[in-house]
Design an enzyme around this catalytic site. Structure first.
Site, short mmCIF file in Angstrom:
data_model
loop_
_atom_site.label_atom_id
_atom_site.label_comp_id
_atom_site.label_asym_id
_atom_site.label_seq_id
_atom_site.Cartn_x
_atom_site.Cartn_y
_atom_site.Cartn_z
CG ASN A 132 -2.02 -1.02 1.11
OD1 ASN A 132 -2.59 -1.21 0.05
ND2 ASN A 132 -2.33 -1.70 2.21
CG HIS B 290 4.18 -2.14 5.47
ND1 HIS B 290 4.23 -0.79 5.72
CD2 HIS B 290 2.87 -2.45 5.36
CE1 HIS B 290 3.00 -0.30 5.77
NE2 HIS B 290 2.15 -1.29 5.55
P1 5GP Z 1 -0.90 -0.92 5.78
O1 5GP Z 1 -2.36 -0.66 5.91
O2 5GP Z 1 -0.07 0.25 6.22
O3 5GP Z 1 -0.51 -1.46 4.44
O4 5GP Z 1 -0.59 -2.13 6.75
C1 5GP Z 1 -0.15 -1.99 8.06
C2 5GP Z 1 -0.17 -3.37 8.68
O5 5GP Z 1 0.62 -3.34 9.85
C3 5GP Z 1 -1.56 -3.85 9.09
O6 5GP Z 1 -1.85 -5.09 8.42
C4 5GP Z 1 -1.46 -4.02 10.61
O7 5GP Z 1 -2.17 -5.13 11.09
C5 5GP Z 1 0.05 -4.17 10.82
N1 5GP Z 1 0.51 -3.69 12.11
C6 5GP Z 1 0.22 -2.47 12.68
N2 5GP Z 1 0.85 -2.37 13.86
C7 5GP Z 1 1.57 -3.52 14.03
C8 5GP Z 1 2.42 -3.97 15.07
O8 5GP Z 1 2.66 -3.31 16.08
N3 5GP Z 1 2.99 -5.20 14.91
C9 5GP Z 1 2.76 -5.97 13.79
N4 5GP Z 1 3.36 -7.16 13.75
N5 5GP Z 1 1.94 -5.56 12.80
C10 5GP Z 1 1.36 -4.35 12.92
#
Ligand code: 5GP
Length: 125
Positions: free
Chosen positions: A97, A110
């Site tokens: 994303n 990520h």
């Molecule tokens: P985005 O929406 O930015 O592409 O995805 C962020 C991802 O990070 C989400 O799937 C969320 O569940 C994950 N995430 C957010 N905070 C943490 C955390 O503290 N630890 C881990 N392992 N994953 C996280």
């Protein structure tokens, strides 16, 4: 709140803190350029996040400013992590994303690696 993919890097974002071991994570991989850990809120039986070790906000930032070694390192890490997780035969999906329309929430690049079940259509209609 979705982030702006062009914002300056925030040294205290949650993945920067995971990289510094200030916050625990279920780590599955680490090398010179990349680290990977299980997503805290998995959306598939396998849901791993692969991140560069360098301070890159987004795919846009990374693809424009990372070194060739960092880019190769991240790409090779993603492939190895998927292989090591046994996802090649059944198949997997990658997702990065980037910016507001994507819903990116964490301002450190990520790559999501999803697998372990049929993943359905690419996007909701
Ligand atoms: P985005 O929406 O930015 O592409 O995805 C962020 C991802 O990070 C989400 O799937 C969320 O569940 C994950 N995430 C957010 N905070 C943490 C955390 O503290 N630890 C881990 N392992 N994953 C996280």
């Amino acid at each position: 709140m979705p982030i702006d993919a062009t914002q300056p890097y925030d040294e205290n974002n949650i993945f920067a803190r995971i990289l510094r071991d200030e916050i625990p994570s279920r780590k599955v991989y680490e090398d010179e350029h990349a680290m990977a850990f299980h997503d805290i809120n998995p959306l598939a039986p396998t849901h791993i996040l692969v991140i560069p070790k360098g301070p890159y906000v987004s795919w846009d930032d990374f693809s424009a400013t990372a070194s060739d070694g960092e880019i190769a390192g991240l790409v090779r890490a993603v492939g190895k992590i998927a292989r090591d997780a046994g996802l090649v035969e059944s198949g997997y999906r990658l997702l990065a994303n980037t910016g507001p329309n994507s819903g990116q929430e964490v301002p450190h690049l990520h790559v999501h690696v999803f697998g372990g079940r049929p993943l359905g259509p690419m996007l909701a209609r």
